[in-house]
Enzyme design. Sequence first.
Site, PDB file in Angstrom:
ATOM      1  CG  HIS A 119      -1.932   1.050   1.272  1.00  0.00           C
ATOM      2  ND1 HIS A 119      -2.627   1.364   2.417  1.00  0.00           N
ATOM      3  CD2 HIS A 119      -2.386   1.899   0.325  1.00  0.00           C
ATOM      4  CE1 HIS A 119      -3.460   2.344   2.172  1.00  0.00           C
ATOM      5  NE2 HIS A 119      -3.333   2.695   0.903  1.00  0.00           N
ATOM      6  CD  GLU A 122      -2.647   2.734  -3.661  1.00  0.00           C
ATOM      7  OE1 GLU A 122      -3.245   3.826  -3.512  1.00  0.00           O
ATOM      8  OE2 GLU A 122      -3.005   1.692  -3.080  1.00  0.00           O
ATOM      9  CG  HIS A 123      -0.289   6.127  -0.412  1.00  0.00           C
ATOM     10  ND1 HIS A 123      -0.907   7.203   0.180  1.00  0.00           N
ATOM     11  CD2 HIS A 123      -1.199   5.126  -0.386  1.00  0.00           C
ATOM     12  CE1 HIS A 123      -2.133   6.872   0.559  1.00  0.00           C
ATOM     13  NE2 HIS A 123      -2.323   5.605   0.233  1.00  0.00           N
ATOM     14  CD  GLU A 200      -6.275   4.130   2.829  1.00  0.00           C
ATOM     15  OE1 GLU A 200      -6.668   3.106   2.254  1.00  0.00           O
ATOM     16  OE2 GLU A 200      -5.368   4.853   2.399  1.00  0.00           O
TER      17      GLU A 200
END
Length: 322
Positions: A119, A122-123, A200
């Site tokens: 994740h 991805e950022h 998040e």
Amino acid sequence: MAQTAEESKVGFAGGKVCVGVSLALALVFGGVFLWTKPADQGNVAGAATPEFAYQGETFGATLIENKPKGDTRIYQHAELPNGIQMVNVHDPSTQHVALAVSIDAGSLDNPKEFPGLAHFCEHMLFLGTEKYPKATDFDEFMSANGGYNNAYTADEATVYFAEFSKSAVKEGLSRFADFFRAPMFNPEFAQKEVHAIDSEHAKNVQDPGHRVYSVLNSIANPESPLGAFKTGSVETLRIDGQGNKTVDALKSWFKEHYCPSRMRVVTVGPESVEEQLAMAQEEFSTIEGSEECKLPRRSWSTPAAWPAERLGKWVVVEGSSP
């Protein structure tokens, strides 16, 4: 800044909702074909399009005729010399172009030492590349061309997608391809992104559906990564003052999992499929991968996440709201 699918709040520039939906459906169909195409399917359409050449290597493309009867768009499949599988979609009615890249790596591939690293990748991927080093370059490009972009990390895949004006197609392809060719992974932005991921996670904790899903996975076989924490937080993506420790792990993980043989690319636009392929191969054919990434993809079917002794359980999840 990249967001996951759950936190996405994107809009369609100029109210182009119909255009956006149409392009999204074309991307989905092209992506489904790429992931479900049997290795021995061979000539999908029975009619090959002209051959293309890149650095002395030739490669062919075939039209895809196995599509919904009401779909008048033209679909074409090709495998680039470096191994990237690609589908190009000709839609003469659109004024925008769209593209998506799916990577055959996701949260199940997180290293045990860094839960949430997929994740985090991805950022960080959107925050500057070798050719476009400024962290806000891509956001500024999208804003200037009436576009939007997003990404999400799933268990076994990570997907990046964008839509923008057709007049910027060449630059858009160049910018998007450079994410996967030469990302900067600048430690300067690591701490900020880790905190964004932590926020998040805090939001997910309050979501009843996410809580139920997490509890369900928590009773899976502990030898399977299915029950592991996947989103990431400030605790799992621990960093020093400059973020170097996490970024070093990220760079190694990227080299291990991001390479042409694990990439699927779909483009949609008003240009012919031949034109789209020619433009896309110019950018994506230069992407290389490590020898480690070229090894066969690990299967997560074993150890079984849900063996017989872990089935038939009843779990009560209590709400946190009054």
